[in-house]
Design an enzyme around this catalytic site. Structure first.
Site, PDB file in Angstrom:
ATOM      1  N   HIS A  88     -51.644  25.478 -26.930  1.00  0.00           N
ATOM      2  CA  HIS A  88     -51.976  26.187 -26.643  1.00  0.00           C
ATOM      3  C   HIS A  88     -51.491  28.050 -27.118  1.00  0.00           C
ATOM      4  O   HIS A  88     -50.615  27.584 -27.948  1.00  0.00           O
ATOM      5  CB  HIS A  88     -51.044  26.596 -25.013  1.00  0.00           C
ATOM      6  CG  HIS A  88     -51.259  25.980 -24.255  1.00  0.00           C
ATOM      7  ND1 HIS A  88     -50.417  24.970 -23.714  1.00  0.00           N
ATOM      8  CD2 HIS A  88     -52.464  26.268 -22.216  1.00  0.00           C
ATOM      9  CE1 HIS A  88     -50.546  23.994 -22.584  1.00  0.00           C
ATOM     10  NE2 HIS A  88     -51.937  24.428 -21.971  1.00  0.00           N
TER      11      HIS A  88
ATOM     12  N   ASP B 175     -47.327  28.656 -26.895  1.00  0.00           N
ATOM     13  CA  ASP B 175     -47.202  27.684 -27.180  1.00  0.00           C
ATOM     14  C   ASP B 175     -46.267  28.042 -29.156  1.00  0.00           C
ATOM     15  O   ASP B 175     -45.095  27.431 -29.111  1.00  0.00           O
ATOM     16  CB  ASP B 175     -47.388  26.018 -27.484  1.00  0.00           C
ATOM     17  CG  ASP B 175     -48.322  26.117 -26.406  1.00  0.00           C
ATOM     18  OD1 ASP B 175     -47.427  25.948 -25.363  1.00  0.00           O
ATOM     19  OD2 ASP B 175     -49.146  24.500 -26.264  1.00  0.00           O
TER      20      ASP B 175
HETATM   21  C1  XLS Z   1     -51.887  21.443 -16.599  1.00  0.00           C
HETATM   22  C2  XLS Z   1     -52.698  20.644 -18.021  1.00  0.00           C
HETATM   23  C3  XLS Z   1     -52.156  21.554 -18.769  1.00  0.00           C
HETATM   24  C4  XLS Z   1     -53.604  21.580 -19.936  1.00  0.00           C
HETATM   25  C5  XLS Z   1     -53.668  22.571 -21.175  1.00  0.00           C
HETATM   26  O1  XLS Z   1     -51.753  21.043 -15.475  1.00  0.00           O
HETATM   27  O2  XLS Z   1     -52.413  19.438 -18.167  1.00  0.00           O
HETATM   28  O3  XLS Z   1     -51.081  21.265 -19.786  1.00  0.00           O
HETATM   29  O4  XLS Z   1     -54.307  20.352 -20.666  1.00  0.00           O
HETATM   30  O5  XLS Z   1     -53.788  23.587 -20.650  1.00  0.00           O
END
Ligand code: XLS
Ligand code: NI
Ligand code: NI
Length: 441
Positions: free
Chosen positions: A105, A108
């Site tokens: 993301h 991140d």
């Molecule tokens: C959260 C989601 C997230 C997505 C990406 O529960 O799994 O991590 O995979 O935004």
């Protein structure tokens, strides 16, 4: 404690983890994942298309609702120096593990700026830094995504926020992260509707929110074509958490949404094990349904705790379960642009740096066993030939006439009367099917 300067010593090893076979007791070796092993016409690595995620491994501090940080990572801190130190360790881990892909993301990887402009500048700087590293080592980008849920501006949703300024901010953010994903050669772009949902109908205009989400997704697809991004746009379903009612509840709900807004040929799904469980489904159900609807894209591999009722994001450790998921994936031809992203995190007591390696090694071994099991099941076709037999009636005249539209309620009524049709029940043999599956595990 390690500082950004001595981060190269973060892990205890310097050379990539090797396959040593199942008799090895070296925790830092693969017991089952032999990347080059040929299974079903291609190497395991190409079937599984493993990715490690940035967020759980390098961002999550180990907090829970009752306690604070347990992971004291040397790169924690919101500035460019730390963001680069984090990238150094992340790419070191990708290299040590030999995972071909990673996922991230925006939030991140780059420090949040005090304006959109500053955040954008930081994102470009860090993703250029990624590009240099990706050129030097064989790590590719499975997907990029934008975090439209952590910052408080998104507390009431992103595309479904009552405030159009938040919609605009979310649109600008997605545009910028799609650009970064495109620049890095990403193979997919994921949208998980983290706060696209609601807490109470009392303050929510459901109909407006859905239309806004439909418009938002259409903008994403328009932009993809505008820039010539060839990757797949993926929605990741989840039924609840963080909001009480998430709009992208499960695969079936997402499909209905896509059809309503004319997107069913443009957008596919990224299915996560834990989210399937939260929705009251099995992982393989979600995969099979998406395949049937023509929208299967990729998976977030993890494991939910079956008792806790929330998204625990554990690393997978159950071979028979994983095998059934890969069975459905192989049955529909395997991954195209998708892959196996470990959207999984350590338990908060696992504070040794090497725990990050061990968690992935264990999970990759479980997936390798699962995939190999699934491939054998498929190759021997024991289940498929029995299923074909179960539906054999549909190959005879009446079955064919029903399917091709030659029959109506009236004509079937007449046929049943004239021929005195009396269907004889026969066994579904579930226990026999289960016995067959057990032979492969
Ligand atoms: C959260 C989601 C997230 C997505 C990406 O529960 O799994 O991590 O995979 O935004
Ligand atoms: Ni996920
Ligand atoms: Ni999740």
């Amino acid at each position: 404690m390690l500082t950004p300067k001595n981060k190269q010593d973060f892990f205890s090893i310097k050379t990539p983890i090797k396959y040593e076979g199942k008799d090895s007791d070296n925790p830092l070796s693969y017991k089952y994942y032999n990347a080059e092993e040929f299974v079903f016409g291609k190497p395991l690595a190409e079937h599984l298309r493993f990715a490690a995620c940035y967020w759980h491994n390098f961002v999550w501090p180990g907090t829970d609702p009752f306690g604070g940080m347990t992971f004291e990572r040397p790169w924690f801190g919101e500035d460019i120096v730390n963001a680069k130190a984090k990238a150094d360790v992340a790419f070191e881990m990708f290299k040590l593990l030999g995972v071909p892909y990673f996922c991230f993301h925006d939030a991140d990887v780059r420090p949040e700026g005090d304006s959109f402009k500053q955040s954008l500048y930081n994102l470009e700087l860090i993703t250029d830094y990624f590009a240099e590293k990706m050129n030097k080592q064989d790590t590719r980008l499975l997907w990029g995504t934008s975090n439209l849920f952590s910052n408080k501006r998104f507390m009431s949703g992103a595309a479904t926020n009552p405030d159009p300024e938040v919609f605009a901010y979310a649109a600008a953010t997605v545009k910028s992260v799609m650009d970064s994903t495109f620049k890095l050669g990403g193979e997919n772009y994921v949208l998980w509707g983290g706060r696209e949902g609601y807490e109470t109908l009392l303050n929510t205009n459901l109909s407006k929110e859905l239309d806004h989400l439909g418009r938002f997704m259409n903008m994403v697809v328009e932009y993809k074509h505008k820039i010539g991004f060839k990757g797949t746009i993926l929605i990741e379903p989840k039924p609840q958490e963080p909001t009480k009612h998430q709009y992208d509840f499960d695969v079936a709900t997402v499909y209905g949404f896509l059809c309503r807004y004319g997107l069913e040929r443009e957008v596919k799904v990224n299915i996560e094990q834990g989210h399937a469980i939260l929705a009251g489904h099995s992982f393989e159900h979600e995969i099979a349904l998406a395949s049937t609807l023509g929208i299967f894209g990729s998976i977030d591999m993890n494991r939910n705790d079956y008792q806790s009722g929330w998204d625990t994001d554990q690393f997978p450790n159950n071979v028979p379960e994983v095998a059934l998921a890969y069975y459905e994936i192989l049955k529909q031809g395997g991954f195209k642009t998708g892959g196996t992203n470990f959207d999984a995190k350590l338990r908060r007591q696992s504070i040794n740096p090497d725990d990050l390696l061990i968690a992935h090694i264990g999970a990759m071994d479980v997936c390798a066993r699962g995939l190999k099991t699934a491939a054998t099941m498929l190759k021997e076709g024991a289940l498929i030939s029995k299923i074909d037999l179960r539906y054999a009636g549909w190959e005879a005249k009446m079955g064919k006439d029903i399917v091709d539209g030659s029959h109506s309620l009236q004509s079937l009524h007449d046929l049943v009367l004239e021929e005195d049709i009396r269907p004889t029940p026969y066994s579904g043999q579930q226990e026999l099917y289960e016995m067959i599956v057990n032979r492969y595990m």
